[in-house]
Design a protein around this motif. Structure first.
Motif, PDB file in Angstrom:
ATOM      1  N   GLY A  58     -13.964   8.495  18.071  1.00 14.17           N
ATOM      2  CA  GLY A  58     -13.869   8.262  19.510  1.00 14.17           C
ATOM      3  C   GLY A  58     -13.040   7.069  19.926  1.00 14.17           C
ATOM      4  N   ARG A  59     -12.310   6.452  19.003  1.00 14.39           N
ATOM      5  CA  ARG A  59     -11.633   5.197  19.332  1.00 14.39           C
ATOM      6  C   ARG A  59     -10.519   5.357  20.368  1.00 14.39           C
ATOM      7  NH1 ARG A  59      -9.853   3.078  13.625  1.00 14.39           N
ATOM      8  NH2 ARG A  59     -11.968   3.823  13.197  1.00 14.39           N
ATOM      9  N   ILE A  60      -9.822   6.495  20.399  1.00 12.81           N
ATOM     10  CA  ILE A  60      -8.748   6.665  21.394  1.00 12.81           C
ATOM     11  C   ILE A  60      -9.321   6.839  22.801  1.00 12.81           C
ATOM     12  CG2 ILE A  60      -6.870   8.168  22.174  1.00 12.81           C
ATOM     13  CD1 ILE A  60      -5.989   8.458  19.307  1.00 12.81           C
ATOM     14  N   PRO A  61     -10.264   7.771  23.037  1.00 10.92           N
ATOM     15  CA  PRO A  61     -10.845   7.872  24.392  1.00 10.92           C
ATOM     16  C   PRO A  61     -11.517   6.587  24.860  1.00 10.92           C
ATOM     17  CG  PRO A  61     -11.372   9.828  23.103  1.00 10.92           C
ATOM     18  CD  PRO A  61     -10.770   8.836  22.159  1.00 10.92           C
ATOM     19  N   SER A  78     -19.332   8.962  17.999  1.00 11.13           N
ATOM     20  CA  SER A  78     -18.494   8.622  19.150  1.00 11.13           C
ATOM     21  C   SER A  78     -19.335   8.299  20.378  1.00 11.13           C
ATOM     22  CB  SER A  78     -17.554   9.789  19.472  1.00 11.13           C
ATOM     23  OG  SER A  78     -16.719  10.094  18.390  1.00 11.13           O
ATOM     24  N   ARG A  79     -20.347   9.117  20.634  1.00 13.21           N
ATOM     25  CA  ARG A  79     -21.219   8.887  21.791  1.00 13.21           C
ATOM     26  C   ARG A  79     -21.962   7.561  21.660  1.00 13.21           C
ATOM     27  NH1 ARG A  79     -23.346  15.172  21.783  1.00 13.21           N
ATOM     28  NH2 ARG A  79     -21.554  16.041  22.907  1.00 13.21           N
ATOM     29  N   THR A  80     -22.396   7.257  20.446  1.00 17.24           N
ATOM     30  CA  THR A  80     -23.072   5.979  20.211  1.00 17.24           C
ATOM     31  C   THR A  80     -22.122   4.814  20.443  1.00 17.24           C
ATOM     32  OG1 THR A  80     -24.547   7.011  18.588  1.00 17.24           O
ATOM     33  CG2 THR A  80     -24.315   4.612  18.492  1.00 17.24           C
ATOM     34  N   ASN A  81     -20.885   4.937  19.951  1.00 20.37           N
ATOM     35  CA  ASN A  81     -19.883   3.885  20.144  1.00 20.37           C
ATOM     36  C   ASN A  81     -19.600   3.653  21.631  1.00 20.37           C
ATOM     37  OD1 ASN A  81     -19.636   3.545  17.380  1.00 20.37           O
ATOM     38  ND2 ASN A  81     -17.847   4.879  17.201  1.00 20.37           N
ATOM     39  N   ALA A  82     -19.489   4.742  22.389  1.00 17.49           N
ATOM     40  CA  ALA A  82     -19.219   4.615  23.827  1.00 17.49           C
ATOM     41  C   ALA A  82     -20.368   3.934  24.556  1.00 17.49           C
ATOM     42  CB  ALA A  82     -18.954   5.999  24.431  1.00 17.49           C
ATOM     43  N   SER A  95     -19.746   4.969  28.529  1.00 14.27           N
ATOM     44  CA  SER A  95     -20.157   6.375  28.426  1.00 14.27           C
ATOM     45  C   SER A  95     -20.168   7.101  29.765  1.00 14.27           C
ATOM     46  CB  SER A  95     -21.538   6.477  27.762  1.00 14.27           C
ATOM     47  OG  SER A  95     -22.471   5.675  28.442  1.00 14.27           O
ATOM     48  N   ASP A  96     -20.085   6.362  30.881  1.00 12.34           N
ATOM     49  CA  ASP A  96     -20.021   7.021  32.185  1.00 12.34           C
ATOM     50  C   ASP A  96     -18.647   7.628  32.455  1.00 12.34           C
ATOM     51  OD1 ASP A  96     -18.988   4.393  32.249  1.00 12.34           O
ATOM     52  OD2 ASP A  96     -19.203   4.291  34.428  1.00 12.34           O
ATOM     53  N   ARG A  97     -17.628   7.198  31.697  1.00  9.72           N
ATOM     54  CA  ARG A  97     -16.274   7.719  31.911  1.00  9.72           C
ATOM     55  C   ARG A  97     -15.688   8.403  30.676  1.00  9.72           C
ATOM     56  NH1 ARG A  97     -12.249   3.525  33.715  1.00  9.72           N
ATOM     57  NH2 ARG A  97     -13.562   1.979  32.679  1.00  9.72           N
TER      58      ARG A  97
END
Length: 205
Positions: free
Chosen positions: A82-85, A110-114, A120-122
């Protein structure tokens, strides 16, 4: 000369080993038989694109090449951890970012990282086959796939993306679709295309 007792012992051991192998193979075939064909095909596609993380400086160079800004919706196809998003919304203030990844473990990571970073709202992460993803609202698409996958993906990109959408690929081009810009950073090559108003027919096959 081998005694009768030793011979019987050898026969027993061999029978046990081959019997166990046979049972194991039967169980594996039973499991495969219960897996839907669509899932098997998806797993095969994923196996053709191994997960290799993009260095953070290269991530930033990709987003800078695409000139990401607050009006953009980013789609990262094969989004890994998830690093790019996440970087797109955190550092470049993208309006929204979507990561598409077939591996459920990486989607959860990825969800945890966000969540940890507070974006995580965007940022949304979809566990999905990238060939099945609707790209209609993307203004930027990022890729780190393989040459044959890029070529298979090209008709979909040209069909679904609006004119003016920027596409950035890490390391691999798209055949005879000439990039508008090529950038090299830290031994890596990045390619930029912009979806044209009029799409040449030779690029859609």
């Amino acid at each position: 000369m081998i005694s009768r007792k030793i011979l019987l012992l050898l026969i027993t051991v061999v029978s046990t080993v081959f019997g166990s192998v046979g049972c194991s193979l039967e169980r594996n075939f039973e499991v495969e038989a219960k897996v839907p064909a669509s899932v098997m095909r998806t797993q095969t596609k994923r196996a053709n694109v191994p997960y290799v993380p993009t260095p953070q400086r290269v991530v930033e160079a990709m987003l800078e090449l695409a000139q990401v800004n607050s009006n953009d919706v980013i789609y990262d196809l094969g989004s890994g951890d998830g690093r790019i998003p996440i970087t797109a919304v955190q550092k470049y203030n993208a309006r929204r970012a979507v990561g598409v990844e077939i591996n459920p473990r990486l989607v959860q990571e990825s969800r945890t990282n966000a969540q940890k970073i507070g974006v995580s709202d965007r940022v949304e992460f979809k566990q999905q086959d990238l060939f099945q993803t609707d790209l209609g609202d993307a203004t930027v698409v990022t890729l780190y796939l393989l040459p044959n996958v890029n070529l298979r993906l090209r008709p979909k990109l040209l069909k679904e993306l609006k004119p003016g959408t920027r596409i950035v690929s890490h390391s691999f081009d798209m055949g005879n679709w000439k990039p508008q810009q090529v950038v090299r950073i830290r031994g890596r090559t990045l390619y930029l295309w912009v979806v044209p108003e009029q799409i040449p027919t030779n690029l859609t096959s």
